[in-house]
Design a protein around this motif. Sequence first.
Motif, PDB file in Angstrom:
ATOM      1  N   PRO A   6       0.537   6.487 -13.037  1.00 15.17           N
ATOM      2  CA  PRO A   6       1.336   5.995 -11.917  1.00 15.17           C
ATOM      3  C   PRO A   6       0.607   6.210 -10.595  1.00 15.17           C
ATOM      4  O   PRO A   6      -0.078   7.221 -10.411  1.00 15.17           O
ATOM      5  N   CYS A   7       0.776   5.278  -9.678  1.00 15.46           N
ATOM      6  CA  CYS A   7       0.214   5.428  -8.341  1.00 15.46           C
ATOM      7  C   CYS A   7       1.268   6.114  -7.484  1.00 15.46           C
ATOM      8  O   CYS A   7       2.393   5.621  -7.348  1.00 15.46           O
ATOM      9  N   ASN A  32      -2.354   8.716  -9.997  1.00 16.86           N
ATOM     10  CA  ASN A  32      -3.325   8.369  -8.957  1.00 16.86           C
ATOM     11  C   ASN A  32      -2.658   8.641  -7.630  1.00 16.86           C
ATOM     12  O   ASN A  32      -1.748   7.923  -7.230  1.00 16.86           O
ATOM     13  N   ILE A  33      -3.101   9.709  -6.949  1.00 16.69           N
ATOM     14  CA  ILE A  33      -2.370  10.173  -5.782  1.00 16.69           C
ATOM     15  C   ILE A  33      -3.052   9.732  -4.489  1.00 16.69           C
ATOM     16  O   ILE A  33      -4.275   9.808  -4.350  1.00 16.69           O
ATOM     17  N   VAL A  34      -2.254   9.264  -3.556  1.00 16.21           N
ATOM     18  CA  VAL A  34      -2.716   8.958  -2.202  1.00 16.21           C
ATOM     19  C   VAL A  34      -1.861   9.788  -1.256  1.00 16.21           C
ATOM     20  O   VAL A  34      -0.631   9.758  -1.336  1.00 16.21           O
ATOM     21  N   TYR A  35      -2.520  10.546  -0.384  1.00 20.63           N
ATOM     22  CA  TYR A  35      -1.803  11.353   0.590  1.00 20.63           C
ATOM     23  C   TYR A  35      -1.774  10.624   1.926  1.00 20.63           C
ATOM     24  O   TYR A  35      -2.731   9.936   2.292  1.00 20.63           O
ATOM     25  N   ARG A  81       1.193  -0.632  -3.077  1.00 24.04           N
ATOM     26  CA  ARG A  81       2.221  -0.877  -4.103  1.00 24.04           C
ATOM     27  C   ARG A  81       2.386   0.342  -5.018  1.00 24.04           C
ATOM     28  O   ARG A  81       2.176   0.270  -6.220  1.00 24.04           O
ATOM     29  N   PRO A  82       2.770   1.497  -4.437  1.00 24.38           N
ATOM     30  CA  PRO A  82       2.890   2.701  -5.281  1.00 24.38           C
ATOM     31  C   PRO A  82       4.033   2.591  -6.273  1.00 24.38           C
ATOM     32  O   PRO A  82       5.022   1.904  -6.018  1.00 24.38           O
ATOM     33  N   ASP A  83       3.883   3.299  -7.392  1.00 27.51           N
ATOM     34  CA  ASP A  83       4.974   3.400  -8.362  1.00 27.51           C
ATOM     35  C   ASP A  83       5.984   4.442  -7.900  1.00 27.51           C
ATOM     36  O   ASP A  83       7.159   4.391  -8.247  1.00 27.51           O
ATOM     37  N   VAL A  84       5.470   5.427  -7.156  1.00 32.58           N
ATOM     38  CA  VAL A  84       6.322   6.538  -6.713  1.00 32.58           C
ATOM     39  C   VAL A  84       6.022   6.836  -5.243  1.00 32.58           C
ATOM     40  O   VAL A  84       4.863   6.849  -4.840  1.00 32.58           O
ATOM     41  N   VAL A  85       7.070   7.071  -4.459  1.00 32.26           N
ATOM     42  CA  VAL A  85       6.892   7.558  -3.085  1.00 32.26           C
ATOM     43  C   VAL A  85       7.612   8.889  -2.999  1.00 32.26           C
ATOM     44  O   VAL A  85       8.797   8.982  -3.334  1.00 32.26           O
ATOM     45  N   ALA A 105       9.571   0.934  -5.907  1.00 35.64           N
ATOM     46  CA  ALA A 105       9.037   2.247  -6.258  1.00 35.64           C
ATOM     47  C   ALA A 105      10.162   3.222  -6.596  1.00 35.64           C
ATOM     48  O   ALA A 105      11.295   3.061  -6.137  1.00 35.64           O
ATOM     49  N   LYS A 106       9.811   4.247  -7.393  1.00 35.34           N
ATOM     50  CA  LYS A 106      10.730   5.373  -7.607  1.00 35.34           C
ATOM     51  C   LYS A 106      10.528   6.298  -6.411  1.00 35.34           C
ATOM     52  O   LYS A 106       9.394   6.479  -5.957  1.00 35.34           O
ATOM     53  N   THR A 107      11.595   6.895  -5.905  1.00 36.63           N
ATOM     54  CA  THR A 107      11.451   7.655  -4.667  1.00 36.63           C
ATOM     55  C   THR A 107      12.021   9.073  -4.787  1.00 36.63           C
ATOM     56  O   THR A 107      13.040   9.296  -5.445  1.00 36.63           O
TER      57      THR A 107
END
Lengths: 153, 149
Positions: A6-7, A32-35, A81-85, A105-107
């Motif tokens: 998941p992104c 896959n993490i983006v900060y 287009r993240p899967d999770v925020v 996204a899931k939040t």
Amino acid sequence: MNSKKPCILAISSGGGHWVQLLRLRPAFEDGNIVYSSVKPEYQSDLAESDKFILISDATRWDRIRLIWMVMQIIYLLLKLRPDVVISTGAAPGYVAIRIGKLLGAKTVWLDSIANSEELSLSGQKIGRHADMWLTQWEHLSRSDGPFYFGSVI
Amino acid sequence: MAFDRLVQSVDCWIKTQPSAYGFAQVGPGGYQPANMEWIEFASPDLFRKKLIQADLVIAHAGMGSIISAQQYGKPIVILPRRANLRETRNDHQVATAKHFSDRMGIFPVYDEKDLPEVLASVPIGRAMEPISSYASEELLTRIKGFIHS
């Protein structure tokens, strides 16, 4: 079964919000993490291989900056287009969760541990929108949210 | 954000401690100490360096400061910012000080006049176990589980 990683977008404002977000790092393994946060120096808190996106800081009392911040977050979310925020607050996290939700996204909202006697204002308002709505104080948890599963310290 | 009430009090106190060295982050436009080295804003790298060198941290009751000190095993004396003194928007720092007062290594003080007394009682230099680098196991598990659900 979808075995794609998941992104995850982990976003917060500065100071304690950022410090708390970093303490959640093990939860982002296998993703896959983006900060994203509000000071360029925060990149030095991350590993060299970690992705960091700078956004403008704004609070609800500064209309113009807030609008600019919202635009930056919309752009970021459309690109990523993240899967999770996931956010520990404050305003950037609130905006990212609202928009992330619209994009499917899931939040997750984890209210800052600094709010020990009542939820932050954005923490109260996000309840209807965040899929996982959390407080770090057991006495603030309620049967239909926010929920308490522990804290960052 | 500057916190002159704290910086001035510490500046006065440190003058009475001839062997002490102080380093202060004073915030933009903050009071400039006469008895400590100071900077308006310390980068994360500089902050980390000073924290590692420190025997004691004195700060507002902000979670960033508290968590940082605890992660490096440093005792921290916290003075909450107050809404009525226009130091912050509400009194959540007072609440923080109260809720964390029973944790090891955290020493709240509610009036800057009491700082010298509280500072005299803190076990400076006694080794403290740093807290773990991460959140509680259950919180991490729940969030990770949700991410992969």
